[in-house]
Design an enzyme around this catalytic site. Structure first.
Site, PDB file in Angstrom:
ATOM      1  N   GLU A 193      55.023  75.838  75.836  1.00  0.00           N
ATOM      2  CA  GLU A 193      54.215  76.650  74.931  1.00  0.00           C
ATOM      3  C   GLU A 193      53.944  75.837  73.662  1.00  0.00           C
ATOM      4  O   GLU A 193      54.833  75.115  73.176  1.00  0.00           O
ATOM      5  CB  GLU A 193      54.963  77.934  74.585  1.00  0.00           C
ATOM      6  CG  GLU A 193      54.201  78.851  73.643  1.00  0.00           C
ATOM      7  CD  GLU A 193      55.016  80.076  73.229  1.00  0.00           C
ATOM      8  OE1 GLU A 193      54.401  81.100  72.884  1.00  0.00           O
ATOM      9  OE2 GLU A 193      56.265  80.001  73.250  1.00  0.00           O
ATOM     10  N   LYS A 244      49.486  85.878  76.452  1.00  0.00           N
ATOM     11  CA  LYS A 244      50.840  86.299  76.085  1.00  0.00           C
ATOM     12  C   LYS A 244      50.829  87.715  75.512  1.00  0.00           C
ATOM     13  O   LYS A 244      50.080  88.014  74.583  1.00  0.00           O
ATOM     14  CB  LYS A 244      51.433  85.321  75.068  1.00  0.00           C
ATOM     15  CG  LYS A 244      52.884  85.595  74.700  1.00  0.00           C
ATOM     16  CD  LYS A 244      53.392  84.553  73.708  1.00  0.00           C
ATOM     17  CE  LYS A 244      54.834  84.802  73.320  1.00  0.00           C
ATOM     18  NZ  LYS A 244      55.312  83.828  72.315  1.00  0.00           N
ATOM     19  N   CYS A 256      57.432  82.586  77.046  1.00  0.00           N
ATOM     20  CA  CYS A 256      58.471  82.685  76.023  1.00  0.00           C
ATOM     21  C   CYS A 256      59.100  84.070  75.926  1.00  0.00           C
ATOM     22  O   CYS A 256      59.761  84.523  76.853  1.00  0.00           O
ATOM     23  CB  CYS A 256      57.928  82.214  74.690  1.00  0.00           C
ATOM     24  SG  CYS A 256      59.190  81.482  73.627  1.00  0.00           S
TER      25      CYS A 256
END
Length: 503
Positions: A82, A181, A214
């Site tokens: 990321e 995300k 994440c």
């Protein structure tokens, strides 16, 4: 005369099934690259598109070398981190020159062959060509921009949405997956929350892959849903993860998640020791295949390992666990056991000290009781250990409900330091068994040794009745044992921010 033979539809389907079966692979070589990202010098004011591309190409040069090396060693897919192409400290305005329009993969696009189809897309073009020229799937994290109108009540004032985005290009260079995300961390002010959680999965000759980013790993949507509902075999996972000891270090948590969710996990972290960012790995459901943790150097690291393409079909596939089966039948000791409070990542745990070299302890908070039996090689006078429990809503930098049982080394012999970060341990544990009365089936088991290293699976096991216990007879310098439970049904309506990234 030779008569032509025409297959009926049933014969065609049977033949196609044979072809698919023959082309499917039982195993594959996975790669992840922990990248020491080259960061922009300043991000207070916007730069030109040309200057933004100049920085991104510097990072892409490094990633290109990693892709070449991985492909040369037989890797079929590689995951990069990321924020690995431009860094992470931006405002909405200063990130904008780094963004590209990333189309829906259904458009059937190979940027390497048709770079201008969706406007200015030099990064996507380069990633596509890297994948095509090396015959490898590439997973990268970049930024997407989408215009919106005043008719959209959620449209930002600048007239566009900006998303933290994962992309996947297949071995022919085609864009096959795009994921925005869903769970952003507080400092990610440069990006917008998607309106809905996206469930992204795609098929390959070596299994079905899911995709998220994440801090998404802490949420039910999309992480659990991708695994439980879409039945993926492997998860591709770019992260920029700040190690927060003792319970939120990248490699221990990610390997625990793969084990508990019973999928392969390919986790690529950024590498920045000043921000405690390190810890990448390739994790199978039953074992850690390879991992990297390095706080000493500033260089990147390429990891490769062989994985089962369909782990659910393997004889080693872990059995399901009833995480409270053993603990709920443990009789509480009638003897008095002193407890004391301590903080771990802003959560107030209840602790009890391990006072002898052998013991049987229980500590409770609300509905969760944690049980520990252990035997040390010796009880050292210069190190202190405690058994801790937390059952409650975490409320700092995100809100999510936790149930945690943990044995950990205190930073010093002062019990006020229990829960503070510590990196080394000399006390050896010859036996241990940790369990808890969990109210969730989502429990992630960790065994972390001195130096923040992962214990080998030959040294411990997870029994079907929910015990994390030693099994080899080896003496282990334990830093942390943890059963980290997530009670998703007690979460607030939406996870907003969390410990995935810190700036």
């Amino acid at each position: 005369m030779i008569r032509p033979h025409f297959l009926n539809y049933g014969s065609l389907f049977a033949l196609w099934s044979v072809v698919l079966s023959a082309s499917a692979l039982d195993t594959f070589i996975a790669a992840v690259y922990e990248h020491a990202v080259i960061l922009p010098n300043r991000t207070e004011t916007p730069v030109s598109k040309e200057d933004a591309l100049l920085l991104m190409n510097k990072n892409l040069d490094v990633l290109e070398n990693a892709v070449h090396l991985a492909a040369k060693q037989g890797a079929q897919i590689i995951v990069t981190p990321e924020d690995g192409i431009y860094g992470w400290v931006f405002t909405r305005e200063t990130i904008y020159p780094y963004l590209e329009d990333i189309p829906d993969p259904e458009v059937n696009w190979i940027p390497c062959r048709d770079s201008q189809r969706f406007g200015y897309t030099p990064v996507q073009e380069r990633l596509s060509c890297l994948a095509k020229n090396n015959s490898i799937y590439i997973v990268a994290n970049i930024g997407d921009k989408k215009p919106c109108s005043a008719n959209d009540p959620q449209c930002p004032a600048d007239g566009r949405y900006q998303y933290n985005t994962n992309v996947v290009f297949d071995s022919e260079g085609k864009l096959v997956a795009r994921y925005h995300k869903y769970n952003l961390f507080a400092p990610e002010i440069q990006f917008d929350f998607p309106k809905d959680s996206e469930l992204v999965a795609f098929e390959t000759p070596f299994g079905k892959f899911g995709l998220f980013t994440c801090f998404d790993i802490f949420s039910h949507d999309p992480a659990v849903v991708v695994v439980d509902d879409l039945k993926v075999d492997s998860v591709l996972y770019p992260v920029a993860w700040y190690n927060t000891l003792p319970l939120l270090s990248a490699a221990p948590f990610h390997s625990a998640w793969a084990r508990a969710m019973r999928v392969n996990l390919l986790a690529a972290n950024t590498h920045n020791t000043s921000m405690h960012m390190t810890g990448s790995g390739i994790y199978a459901p039953e074992a850690v295949r390879v991992f990297h943790y390095d706080m000493e150097t500033e260089s990147g690291q390429l990891l490769l390992a062989e994985l089962s393409a369909r782990p659910r079909l393997e004889p080693t596939f872990p059995a399901s666990i009833d995480w409270s089966a053993y603990a709920q039948h443990v009789k509480l000791s009638s003897s008095e056991q002193s407890t004391f409070p301590g903080m771990i990542y802003f959560d107030e745990f209840t602790f009890t000290e391990l006072k002898e070299d052998t013991g049987n302890y229980t500590v409770c908070q609300k509905d969760l009781c944690c049980h520990l039996t252990y035997r040390m090689s010796e009880k050292r006078m210069d190190e202190a250990y405690a058994l801790g429990v937390f059952d409650g809503l975490h409320t700092v930098e995100g809100q999510y409900y936790l149930q945690i049982c943990t044995l950990l080394k205190c930073q010093t012999t002062d019990l006020k330091t229990c829960g503070e970060p510590v990196g080394s341990a000399f006390t050896k544990f010859e036996e241990f068994s940790l369990s808890g009365t969990f109210g969730t089936s989502y429990v992630f088991p960790q065994v972390v040794l001195s130096g923040s290293q992962l214990a080998s699976e030959r040294h411990y096991e997870i029994s079907r009745d929910g015990r994390l216990r030693s099994r080899s007879g080896a003496s282990l310098p334990v830093l942390v044992l943890a059963l980290y439970g997530r009670v998703f049904e007690k979460d607030p309506p939406r996870l907003g921010q969390g410990p995935g990234k810190l700036q």
